[in-house]
Write a protein that holds these residues in place. Structure first.
Motif, mmCIF file in Angstrom:
data_model
loop_
_atom_site.group_PDB
_atom_site.id
_atom_site.type_symbol
_atom_site.label_atom_id
_atom_site.label_comp_id
_atom_site.label_asym_id
_atom_site.label_seq_id
_atom_site.Cartn_x
_atom_site.Cartn_y
_atom_site.Cartn_z
ATOM 1 N N GLU A 96 -31.341 -16.314 44.115
ATOM 2 C CA GLU A 96 -30.138 -16.690 43.381
ATOM 3 C C GLU A 96 -28.864 -16.060 43.926
ATOM 4 O OE1 GLU A 96 -30.852 -15.435 39.336
ATOM 5 O OE2 GLU A 96 -30.265 -13.363 39.762
ATOM 6 N N ALA A 97 -28.959 -15.129 44.857
ATOM 7 C CA ALA A 97 -27.794 -14.364 45.316
ATOM 8 C C ALA A 97 -26.667 -15.256 45.836
ATOM 9 C CB ALA A 97 -28.216 -13.354 46.384
ATOM 10 N N ARG A 98 -26.982 -16.208 46.682
ATOM 11 C CA ARG A 98 -25.924 -17.069 47.254
ATOM 12 C C ARG A 98 -25.289 -17.964 46.182
ATOM 13 N NH1 ARG A 98 -26.349 -15.825 52.523
ATOM 14 N NH2 ARG A 98 -28.427 -15.625 53.437
ATOM 15 N N ASP A 99 -26.087 -18.420 45.212
ATOM 16 C CA ASP A 99 -25.528 -19.230 44.130
ATOM 17 C C ASP A 99 -24.575 -18.410 43.267
ATOM 18 O OD1 ASP A 99 -26.847 -21.524 44.933
ATOM 19 O OD2 ASP A 99 -28.497 -21.281 43.502
ATOM 20 N N LEU A 100 -24.947 -17.165 42.987
ATOM 21 C CA LEU A 100 -24.065 -16.298 42.202
ATOM 22 C C LEU A 100 -22.753 -16.053 42.951
ATOM 23 C CD1 LEU A 100 -26.739 -13.817 40.872
ATOM 24 C CD2 LEU A 100 -25.346 -15.336 39.465
ATOM 25 N N LYS A 182 -27.900 -22.787 39.336
ATOM 26 C CA LYS A 182 -26.460 -22.747 39.620
ATOM 27 C C LYS A 182 -25.662 -23.646 38.680
ATOM 28 C CE LYS A 182 -23.159 -23.386 43.387
ATOM 29 N NZ LYS A 182 -22.995 -23.813 44.791
ATOM 30 N N ASN A 183 -26.099 -24.876 38.494
ATOM 31 C CA ASN A 183 -25.350 -25.811 37.642
ATOM 32 C C ASN A 183 -25.318 -25.363 36.190
ATOM 33 O OD1 ASN A 183 -24.770 -27.515 39.824
ATOM 34 N ND2 ASN A 183 -26.690 -28.631 39.559
ATOM 35 N N THR A 184 -26.413 -24.813 35.723
ATOM 36 C CA THR A 184 -26.470 -24.336 34.340
ATOM 37 C C THR A 184 -25.515 -23.163 34.145
ATOM 38 O OG1 THR A 184 -28.761 -25.066 34.126
ATOM 39 C CG2 THR A 184 -27.985 -23.410 32.552
ATOM 40 N N LEU A 185 -25.566 -22.188 35.049
ATOM 41 C CA LEU A 185 -24.676 -21.033 34.913
ATOM 42 C C LEU A 185 -23.222 -21.472 35.043
ATOM 43 C CD1 LEU A 185 -24.204 -18.036 34.500
ATOM 44 C CD2 LEU A 185 -24.587 -17.697 36.957
ATOM 45 N N ALA A 187 -21.926 -24.268 34.104
ATOM 46 C CA ALA A 187 -21.546 -24.867 32.817
ATOM 47 C C ALA A 187 -21.331 -23.796 31.747
ATOM 48 C CB ALA A 187 -22.617 -25.856 32.361
ATOM 49 N N LEU A 188 -22.192 -22.772 31.714
ATOM 50 C CA LEU A 188 -22.063 -21.701 30.727
ATOM 51 C C LEU A 188 -20.760 -20.927 30.938
ATOM 52 C CD1 LEU A 188 -25.742 -20.386 30.727
ATOM 53 C CD2 LEU A 188 -24.622 -21.708 28.910
ATOM 54 N N ILE A 189 -20.421 -20.668 32.188
ATOM 55 C CA ILE A 189 -19.166 -19.969 32.495
ATOM 56 C C ILE A 189 -17.980 -20.835 32.082
ATOM 57 C CG2 ILE A 189 -17.695 -19.104 34.354
ATOM 58 C CD1 ILE A 189 -20.341 -18.365 35.863
ATOM 59 N N SER A 190 -18.017 -22.106 32.449
ATOM 60 C CA SER A 190 -16.904 -23.016 32.118
ATOM 61 C C SER A 190 -16.704 -23.128 30.610
ATOM 62 C CB SER A 190 -17.169 -24.400 32.718
ATOM 63 O OG SER A 190 -17.193 -24.329 34.135
ATOM 64 N N GLU A 191 -17.796 -23.181 29.852
ATOM 65 C CA GLU A 191 -17.692 -23.230 28.395
ATOM 66 C C GLU A 191 -17.016 -21.978 27.852
ATOM 67 O OE1 GLU A 191 -21.567 -23.916 26.728
ATOM 68 O OE2 GLU A 191 -21.813 -25.790 27.845
#
Length: 195
Positions: A96-100, A182-185, A187-191
């Motif tokens: 997950e490092a690169r996605d973060l 990545k897409n889920t996180l 969306a959570l950040i954007s919310e």
């Protein structure tokens, strides 16, 4: 005398069936019992979102980054903050490092803060991981477990990686146990930013 023994036997049988029914599958317990030597318990990928009315108190922590800079959660007020609990030898952390990092780059201009919370590694190991995976956001040195201990309401001590999204008041708005999608996180950040 036969009757009390019969009743006792019936009670024992009922208790055995009741206890067996309560022993549902527990993936974390299964991982511990597996004895496969992987030295971590993978989260199950579950996502928990908390509506504003149900969020607890603001996270309170003060910690030191690997470069010696002190960070305090009080300074995060008014900004969305992402905390990712990780360590270098953790396979899902590597995945997950690169996605973060990509999400950090996408959201930093919106004032979103990213911090890694490294729960095991000395500075040289953490720095090598960050170089290998291109991670530019800072990490807290949590080898003593202080930050992890303060977050046990949200982060199971051995479920690494775990990622938290804190709202602008510093409250936990969302949690991902295990590998981040990545897409889920995103969306959570954007919310959280839109609140």
């Amino acid at each position: 005398m036969q009757r009390p023994i019969g009743r006792l036997l019936a009670v024992v049988i009922v208790l055995v069936f009741a206890l067996t029914a309560c022993a549902s599958a527990d993936p974390l317990a299964d991982q511990v019992a597996a004895g496969d030597g992987k030295n971590y318990i993978a989260g199950d990928g579950s996502i928990s979102e908390y509506i504003p009315e149900a969020r607890g108190a603001s996270v309170e922590l003060s910690a030191e980054l690997y470069d010696g800079t002190m960070v305090d959660s009080a300074d995060w007020q008014g900004q969305v903050t992402v905390l990712n609990f990780w360590y270098a030898a953790c396979p899902p952390c590597r995945l997950e490092a690169r996605d973060l990092e990509s999400l950090h780059q996408k959201h930093k201009d919106n004032g979103v803060l990213f911090y890694g919370v490294n729960v095991r590694d000395p500075e040289a190991t953490a720095a090598a991981f960050e170089r290998n995976f291109g991670v530019t956001y800072p990490s807290i040195d949590d080898q003593d477990g202080g930050v992890l201990f303060s977050m046990t309401d949200y982060v199971p001590p051995q479920a690494v990686p775990t990622t938290l999204v804190l709202d602008k008041q510093g409250r936990v708005a969302a949690r991902i146990l295990g590998l981040v999608d990545k897409n889920t996180l995103d969306a959570l950040i954007s919310e959280a930013v839109a609140e």
